[in-house]
Scaffold this motif. Structure first.
Motif, mmCIF file in Angstrom:
data_model
loop_
_atom_site.group_PDB
_atom_site.id
_atom_site.type_symbol
_atom_site.label_atom_id
_atom_site.label_comp_id
_atom_site.label_asym_id
_atom_site.label_seq_id
_atom_site.Cartn_x
_atom_site.Cartn_y
_atom_site.Cartn_z
ATOM 1 N N GLU A 280 3.833 3.065 -7.173
ATOM 2 C CA GLU A 280 3.433 4.453 -6.945
ATOM 3 C C GLU A 280 3.535 5.269 -8.237
ATOM 4 N N GLN A 281 4.570 5.018 -9.041
ATOM 5 C CA GLN A 281 4.722 5.725 -10.319
ATOM 6 C C GLN A 281 3.552 5.465 -11.262
ATOM 7 N N LEU A 282 2.920 4.310 -11.114
ATOM 8 C CA LEU A 282 1.758 3.970 -11.941
ATOM 9 C C LEU A 282 0.451 4.504 -11.346
ATOM 10 N N GLY A 283 0.513 5.079 -10.155
ATOM 11 C CA GLY A 283 -0.685 5.589 -9.497
ATOM 12 C C GLY A 283 -1.410 4.553 -8.664
ATOM 13 N N ALA A 284 -0.747 3.460 -8.349
ATOM 14 C CA ALA A 284 -1.368 2.375 -7.570
ATOM 15 C C ALA A 284 -1.373 2.699 -6.076
ATOM 16 N N ASP A 285 -2.282 2.051 -5.375
ATOM 17 C CA ASP A 285 -2.245 2.123 -3.917
ATOM 18 C C ASP A 285 -2.000 0.744 -3.304
ATOM 19 N N ALA A 286 -1.818 -0.263 -4.174
ATOM 20 C CA ALA A 286 -1.552 -1.619 -3.674
ATOM 21 C C ALA A 286 -0.893 -2.462 -4.760
ATOM 22 N N VAL A 287 -0.250 -3.534 -4.304
ATOM 23 C CA VAL A 287 0.288 -4.567 -5.187
ATOM 24 C C VAL A 287 -0.271 -5.881 -4.679
ATOM 25 N N VAL A 288 -0.964 -6.603 -5.554
ATOM 26 C CA VAL A 288 -1.550 -7.890 -5.169
ATOM 27 C C VAL A 288 -0.829 -9.023 -5.894
ATOM 28 N N GLY A 289 -0.978 -10.222 -5.350
ATOM 29 C CA GLY A 289 -0.388 -11.402 -5.973
ATOM 30 C C GLY A 289 1.131 -11.387 -5.978
ATOM 31 N N ALA A 290 1.726 -10.746 -4.996
ATOM 32 C CA ALA A 290 3.188 -10.624 -4.960
ATOM 33 C C ALA A 290 3.853 -11.972 -4.675
ATOM 34 N N THR A 291 4.913 -12.229 -5.410
ATOM 35 C CA THR A 291 5.732 -13.416 -5.169
ATOM 36 C C THR A 291 7.182 -12.985 -5.038
ATOM 37 N N MET A 292 7.915 -13.689 -4.203
ATOM 38 C CA MET A 292 9.311 -13.360 -3.975
ATOM 39 C C MET A 292 10.172 -14.551 -4.360
ATOM 40 N N ASP A 293 11.295 -14.244 -4.983
ATOM 41 C CA ASP A 293 12.202 -15.282 -5.434
ATOM 42 C C ASP A 293 13.614 -14.917 -5.005
ATOM 43 N N TYR A 294 14.372 -15.907 -4.594
ATOM 44 C CA TYR A 294 15.771 -15.732 -4.205
ATOM 45 C C TYR A 294 16.606 -16.653 -5.081
ATOM 46 N N GLU A 295 17.635 -16.100 -5.718
ATOM 47 C CA GLU A 295 18.513 -16.904 -6.570
ATOM 48 C C GLU A 295 19.962 -16.583 -6.253
ATOM 49 N N GLU A 296 20.790 -17.606 -6.221
ATOM 50 C CA GLU A 296 22.221 -17.383 -6.064
ATOM 51 C C GLU A 296 22.782 -17.065 -7.444
ATOM 52 N N MET A 297 23.371 -15.861 -7.585
ATOM 53 C CA MET A 297 23.928 -15.435 -8.873
ATOM 54 C C MET A 297 25.338 -15.975 -9.054
ATOM 55 N N ALA A 298 26.113 -15.920 -8.008
ATOM 56 C CA ALA A 298 27.488 -16.410 -7.976
ATOM 57 C C ALA A 298 27.773 -16.673 -6.506
ATOM 58 N N GLU A 299 28.860 -17.318 -6.225
ATOM 59 C CA GLU A 299 29.165 -17.608 -4.829
ATOM 60 C C GLU A 299 29.217 -16.303 -4.031
ATOM 61 N N GLY A 300 28.398 -16.238 -3.002
ATOM 62 C CA GLY A 300 28.361 -15.057 -2.149
ATOM 63 C C GLY A 300 27.481 -13.932 -2.653
ATOM 64 N N MET A 301 26.812 -14.125 -3.792
ATOM 65 C CA MET A 301 25.927 -13.097 -4.354
ATOM 66 C C MET A 301 24.514 -13.665 -4.444
ATOM 67 N N LEU A 302 23.558 -12.938 -3.890
ATOM 68 C CA LEU A 302 22.171 -13.385 -3.877
ATOM 69 C C LEU A 302 21.305 -12.324 -4.537
ATOM 70 N N TRP A 303 20.433 -12.753 -5.453
ATOM 71 C CA TRP A 303 19.498 -11.867 -6.130
ATOM 72 C C TRP A 303 18.123 -12.092 -5.513
ATOM 73 N N VAL A 304 17.474 -11.002 -5.100
ATOM 74 C CA VAL A 304 16.140 -11.063 -4.527
ATOM 75 C C VAL A 304 15.206 -10.333 -5.483
ATOM 76 N N ASN A 305 14.110 -10.977 -5.867
ATOM 77 C CA ASN A 305 13.144 -10.382 -6.785
ATOM 78 C C ASN A 305 11.750 -10.544 -6.214
ATOM 79 N N ILE A 306 10.976 -9.470 -6.294
ATOM 80 C CA ILE A 306 9.558 -9.541 -5.928
ATOM 81 C C ILE A 306 8.778 -8.959 -7.095
ATOM 82 N N SER A 307 7.684 -9.617 -7.460
ATOM 83 C CA SER A 307 6.844 -9.101 -8.537
ATOM 84 C C SER A 307 5.383 -9.306 -8.166
ATOM 85 N N GLY A 308 4.540 -8.490 -8.747
ATOM 86 C CA GLY A 308 3.114 -8.569 -8.478
ATOM 87 C C GLY A 308 2.366 -7.650 -9.426
#
Length: 109
Positions: free
Chosen positions: A73-101
């Motif tokens: 929205e800050q860029l003036g977009a009305d959509a995000v295409v090609g989105a991918t999501m990734d989940y990584e364990e950072m440390a025991e009990g800590m999970l990092w969730v990332n989405i990019s597009g």
């Protein structure tokens, strides 16, 4: 926040990309507390799904999607295409969730 469409596909049915605005991402770091760790461990031993972990993962996913929409929205977009999501364990009990597009402006086709 504007109604930003986020999709894993490269296009949106009925809409054409009129401008590419750049790569955007959203992140969330989620952790589990000792009680849910113990409960999840018991479930792992006896079998079954860990509802508490599933809820935490869903919360992390929602937070990451909210972040990517705000950045688009800050860029003036009305959509995000090609989105991918990734989940990584950072440390025991800590999970990092990332989405990019790719943030885009669209028009009715």
């Amino acid at each position: 926040m504007a109604d930003i469409t986020v999709t894993t596909t490269d296009s949106i049915e009925g809409r054409a990309v009129s401008e590419y605005l750049g790569v955007v991402s959203g992140e969330a770091v989620i952790g589990a507390n000792v009680v849910s760790d113990i409960a999840a461990g018991i479930r792992d031993v006896v079998g079954g799904r860990s509802g508490s972990y599933e809820k935490k993962i869903e919360t992390g996913r929602q937070e990451a999607v909210t972040d990517i929409k705000a950045e688009a929205e800050q860029l003036g977009a009305d959509a995000v295409v090609g989105a991918t999501m990734d989940y990584e364990e950072m440390a025991e009990g800590m999970l990092w969730v990332n989405i990019s597009g790719t943030a885009v402006k669209t028009r009715r086709a």
